[in-house]
Design a protein around this motif. Sequence first.
Motif, PDB file in Angstrom:
ATOM      1  N   LYS A 184       0.470  -0.997  -0.116  1.00  0.00           N
ATOM      2  CA  LYS A 184      -0.455  -0.377   0.369  1.00  0.00           C
ATOM      3  C   LYS A 184       0.705   0.933  -0.262  1.00  0.00           C
ATOM      4  CE  LYS A 184      -3.945  -1.642   0.456  1.00  0.00           C
ATOM      5  NZ  LYS A 184      -4.040  -3.629   0.984  1.00  0.00           N
ATOM      6  N   ARG A 185       0.202   2.421  -0.626  1.00  0.00           N
ATOM      7  CA  ARG A 185       0.851   3.382  -0.553  1.00  0.00           C
ATOM      8  C   ARG A 185       0.150   4.491   0.855  1.00  0.00           C
ATOM      9  NH1 ARG A 185      -0.793   6.088  -6.175  1.00  0.00           N
ATOM     10  NH2 ARG A 185      -2.880   4.859  -5.445  1.00  0.00           N
ATOM     11  N   VAL A 186       0.864   4.650   1.666  1.00  0.00           N
ATOM     12  CA  VAL A 186       0.748   5.103   2.996  1.00  0.00           C
ATOM     13  C   VAL A 186       1.263   5.923   3.266  1.00  0.00           C
ATOM     14  CG1 VAL A 186       1.223   4.007   5.319  1.00  0.00           C
ATOM     15  CG2 VAL A 186       0.925   2.464   3.903  1.00  0.00           C
ATOM     16  N   ILE A 187      -0.200   7.008   4.038  1.00  0.00           N
ATOM     17  CA  ILE A 187      -0.320   8.370   4.141  1.00  0.00           C
ATOM     18  C   ILE A 187       0.043   8.397   6.069  1.00  0.00           C
ATOM     19  CG2 ILE A 187      -1.038  10.856   5.110  1.00  0.00           C
ATOM     20  CD1 ILE A 187      -2.225  10.259   1.891  1.00  0.00           C
ATOM     21  N   LEU A 188       1.128   8.734   6.818  1.00  0.00           N
ATOM     22  CA  LEU A 188       1.211   8.743   8.020  1.00  0.00           C
ATOM     23  C   LEU A 188       1.167   9.997   8.340  1.00  0.00           C
ATOM     24  CD1 LEU A 188       4.647   6.358   8.872  1.00  0.00           C
ATOM     25  CD2 LEU A 188       1.630   5.725   8.862  1.00  0.00           C
ATOM     26  N   VAL A 189      -0.161  10.048   9.258  1.00  0.00           N
ATOM     27  CA  VAL A 189      -0.465  11.025  10.638  1.00  0.00           C
ATOM     28  C   VAL A 189       0.342  11.742  11.525  1.00  0.00           C
ATOM     29  CG1 VAL A 189      -2.593  13.280  10.923  1.00  0.00           C
ATOM     30  CG2 VAL A 189      -2.045  11.382   8.433  1.00  0.00           C
ATOM     31  N   ASP A 190       1.187  12.030  12.003  1.00  0.00           N
ATOM     32  CA  ASP A 190       1.828  12.272  13.019  1.00  0.00           C
ATOM     33  C   ASP A 190       1.656  13.693  13.682  1.00  0.00           C
ATOM     34  OD1 ASP A 190       2.767  11.829  15.687  1.00  0.00           O
ATOM     35  OD2 ASP A 190       5.098  10.819  14.934  1.00  0.00           O
ATOM     36  N   LYS A 224      12.477   5.580  12.703  1.00  0.00           N
ATOM     37  CA  LYS A 224      12.178   4.215  12.823  1.00  0.00           C
ATOM     38  C   LYS A 224      10.484   3.860  12.275  1.00  0.00           C
ATOM     39  CE  LYS A 224      15.432   5.006  16.511  1.00  0.00           C
ATOM     40  NZ  LYS A 224      15.141   5.248  18.581  1.00  0.00           N
ATOM     41  N   ILE A 225       9.926   4.431  12.721  1.00  0.00           N
ATOM     42  CA  ILE A 225       8.518   4.421  12.050  1.00  0.00           C
ATOM     43  C   ILE A 225       8.233   4.266  11.013  1.00  0.00           C
ATOM     44  CG2 ILE A 225       5.885   5.330  12.431  1.00  0.00           C
ATOM     45  CD1 ILE A 225       6.228   6.450  14.836  1.00  0.00           C
ATOM     46  N   LYS A 226       9.207   5.190   9.572  1.00  0.00           N
ATOM     47  CA  LYS A 226       9.270   5.084   8.360  1.00  0.00           C
ATOM     48  C   LYS A 226       9.368   3.721   7.817  1.00  0.00           C
ATOM     49  CE  LYS A 226      12.544   5.837   6.804  1.00  0.00           C
ATOM     50  NZ  LYS A 226      13.958   5.513   5.942  1.00  0.00           N
ATOM     51  N   GLN A 227      11.538   3.183   8.987  1.00  0.00           N
ATOM     52  CA  GLN A 227      11.508   1.887   8.849  1.00  0.00           C
ATOM     53  C   GLN A 227      10.749   0.864   8.691  1.00  0.00           C
ATOM     54  OE1 GLN A 227      14.638   2.453   7.007  1.00  0.00           O
ATOM     55  NE2 GLN A 227      13.396  -0.077   6.188  1.00  0.00           N
ATOM     56  N   VAL A 234       5.790   6.192   1.069  1.00  0.00           N
ATOM     57  CA  VAL A 234       5.406   6.126   2.857  1.00  0.00           C
ATOM     58  C   VAL A 234       5.562   7.804   2.634  1.00  0.00           C
ATOM     59  CG1 VAL A 234       6.750   6.786   4.529  1.00  0.00           C
ATOM     60  CG2 VAL A 234       6.340   4.951   4.201  1.00  0.00           C
ATOM     61  N   HIS A 235       4.405   8.243   3.278  1.00  0.00           N
ATOM     62  CA  HIS A 235       3.940   9.767   2.788  1.00  0.00           C
ATOM     63  C   HIS A 235       4.073  10.543   4.230  1.00  0.00           C
ATOM     64  CE1 HIS A 235       3.816   9.880  -1.086  1.00  0.00           C
ATOM     65  NE2 HIS A 235       3.135   8.958  -1.100  1.00  0.00           N
ATOM     66  N   PHE A 236       4.658  11.596   5.204  1.00  0.00           N
ATOM     67  CA  PHE A 236       4.615  11.643   6.145  1.00  0.00           C
ATOM     68  C   PHE A 236       3.813  12.808   5.812  1.00  0.00           C
ATOM     69  CE2 PHE A 236       8.151   9.804   8.499  1.00  0.00           C
ATOM     70  CZ  PHE A 236       7.296   8.923   9.659  1.00  0.00           C
ATOM     71  N   ARG A 237       2.390  13.669   6.947  1.00  0.00           N
ATOM     72  CA  ARG A 237       1.627  15.042   6.861  1.00  0.00           C
ATOM     73  C   ARG A 237       1.656  14.744   8.314  1.00  0.00           C
ATOM     74  NH1 ARG A 237       3.095  14.505   2.849  1.00  0.00           N
ATOM     75  NH2 ARG A 237       1.599  14.913   0.678  1.00  0.00           N
ATOM     76  N   ILE A 238       2.218  16.023   8.666  1.00  0.00           N
ATOM     77  CA  ILE A 238       2.077  16.645  10.280  1.00  0.00           C
ATOM     78  C   ILE A 238       1.174  17.552  10.192  1.00  0.00           C
ATOM     79  CG2 ILE A 238       3.701  17.419  11.850  1.00  0.00           C
ATOM     80  CD1 ILE A 238       4.821  14.590  10.562  1.00  0.00           C
ATOM     81  N   ALA A 239       0.996  17.449  11.696  1.00  0.00           N
ATOM     82  CA  ALA A 239      -0.074  18.420  11.899  1.00  0.00           C
ATOM     83  C   ALA A 239       0.459  19.618  12.194  1.00  0.00           C
ATOM     84  CB  ALA A 239      -1.373  17.039  12.973  1.00  0.00           C
ATOM     85  N   SER A 240       1.259  20.172  12.977  1.00  0.00           N
ATOM     86  CA  SER A 240       1.928  20.953  13.310  1.00  0.00           C
ATOM     87  C   SER A 240       2.855  21.570  12.376  1.00  0.00           C
ATOM     88  CB  SER A 240       1.893  20.899  14.564  1.00  0.00           C
ATOM     89  OG  SER A 240       3.052  19.845  15.170  1.00  0.00           O
ATOM     90  N   PRO A 241       2.777  23.434  12.393  1.00  0.00           N
ATOM     91  CA  PRO A 241       4.076  23.421  11.192  1.00  0.00           C
ATOM     92  C   PRO A 241       4.936  23.200  12.321  1.00  0.00           C
ATOM     93  CG  PRO A 241       2.409  25.202  12.263  1.00  0.00           C
ATOM     94  CD  PRO A 241       2.097  23.763  12.996  1.00  0.00           C
ATOM     95  N   PRO A 242       6.697  23.242  11.152  1.00  0.00           N
ATOM     96  CA  PRO A 242       7.852  23.003  11.507  1.00  0.00           C
ATOM     97  C   PRO A 242       8.054  23.886  12.795  1.00  0.00           C
ATOM     98  CG  PRO A 242       8.165  23.277   9.551  1.00  0.00           C
ATOM     99  CD  PRO A 242       6.384  23.609   9.682  1.00  0.00           C
ATOM    100  N   THR A 243       8.274  22.101  14.082  1.00  0.00           N
ATOM    101  CA  THR A 243       9.157  23.521  15.426  1.00  0.00           C
ATOM    102  C   THR A 243      10.543  23.407  14.876  1.00  0.00           C
ATOM    103  OG1 THR A 243       7.889  21.233  16.044  1.00  0.00           O
ATOM    104  CG2 THR A 243       9.208  22.374  17.770  1.00  0.00           C
ATOM    105  N   SER A 277       6.967  11.561   0.399  1.00  0.00           N
ATOM    106  CA  SER A 277       6.962  13.332   0.618  1.00  0.00           C
ATOM    107  C   SER A 277       6.742  13.196   1.775  1.00  0.00           C
ATOM    108  CB  SER A 277       5.998  13.452   0.183  1.00  0.00           C
ATOM    109  OG  SER A 277       4.615  12.794  -0.014  1.00  0.00           O
ATOM    110  N   LEU A 278       7.297  14.840   2.490  1.00  0.00           N
ATOM    111  CA  LEU A 278       6.509  15.467   3.800  1.00  0.00           C
ATOM    112  C   LEU A 278       6.085  16.699   3.689  1.00  0.00           C
ATOM    113  CD1 LEU A 278       7.038  15.595   6.782  1.00  0.00           C
ATOM    114  CD2 LEU A 278       9.087  16.497   5.985  1.00  0.00           C
TER     115      LEU A 278
END
Length: 488
Positions: free
Chosen positions: A361-367, A378-381, A391-400, A434-435
Amino acid sequence: MRDMPPSHPFDDDKLKEECGIFGVVGVADAANFVALGLHALQHRGQEAGGIVVHDHEHGFNSARRFGYVRDNFTSHSVMQTLPGPIGIGHVRYSTSGSKGATAIRDVQPFFGEFSMGGAAIAHNGNITNADALRRDLIERGSIFQSSSDSECIIHLMARSMQRNIPERMKDALRSVEGAFSVVAMTRTKLIGVRDPLGVRPLVLGKLGDGWALSSETCALDIVGADFIREIEPGEMVVITEDGVESYHPFEKKPSRFCIFEHVYFSRPDSILGGRSVYETRHQIGVELAREAPVDADLVCPVPDSGTPAAIGYSKESGIPYAMGIIRNQYMGRTFIEPSEQIRNMGVRLKLNVNRALIKGKRVILVDDSVVRGTTSRKIKQMILDAGAAEVHFRIASPPTMWPCFYGVDTPERDKLLAANMNEEEMRVHLGVDSLKFVTLDGLYRAAGVPEGRDAKAPKYCDACFSGEYPVRPTDMMAKGFTLKTAAE
């Protein structure tokens, strides 16, 4: 004194919660209510907890312990030593004071005996001029018992010439800079105060014939209290069995509530600023899907903090939501003396991939956030090892990009991934297809500001994202920290 258990080796890539405070007055067995309230606030601090109570027969009594509330404040032998109708409590994560081996002397609430009687105080937040205050107080004869910035408040109260505890507290807090929500008590009064910007939360509840103060509404729910309202920024309430008196001892300023409370710190079943935390996090996911769409087969949260945003992303994008990562619910925040071999197992001790679901699967991970990026890698791996195609990361906050000095334990700036890399460099570093982060405007919209962030007058404190500090970090600047420049 004894050392704390080692912090969980796989929780080091999150911003650490500040502290949680709770207090009640006008109830039988106040300590039991305080313990329940602290249990509901355990997510705000797992290092240690403390309770102080008072009754007319036994006076003030206290108990302070390392570890979880459930392990320390549920036994009859402890709770029977804490009688009385009024009490306050605190759960702690050390954002200031000693690090590593925490001293029992740093565990709140703190207690002081004044000419007009005793008082105890519990503080959530961080005093940004604590070093300067401490030096001045020591030069004038104060003897500190802890390394906590919060103890400054007790000494400032002792120096005040006011005739009662609430007035002395007003005096003391006018000298304090930074963020503070305070719950305090005398023999008969429960006192709550928020700093003029209202950076940290504090709410008022009605508990039968009594009253409760809490960092979050979820703790009111657990004790059966009705949520009445939030304590206003810059407000002090003095509560007795007869009712609530309200004062505004500070110069009025525009509110700058911590926006990261909406993103991560508060429990999703709490209410902040009249808004459900869950709904805000769900809406962050909606904003993310609008701002950063991607073709994929599944939307998966990084549990548990990424779950509401992942649901929102799935609903808005139309991509199915799935529990691609399963969290071990019995892991907790600590692990008993893990060996090096166990540590090298990485996040598998805490998280496990649902292989049958992920494979191909093509997976979007939301953190919720990326801080150092170590756990994200580690989670990506793990996802790739389970056979994911992308693996696509989508982050629920702006860059810290900036450290917090208002009660959150943020790494130094050179340890923050986003302070040293742009988005594409972070994507390469994390090794994902993607990130994307939600924009600051998108976060504001999700938090109930339809027009987004007003650069001239932001509604929230967002210094960890913007580098714009509403209160100068006096102590840190004295140590060499430099504020954001116009070029940045």
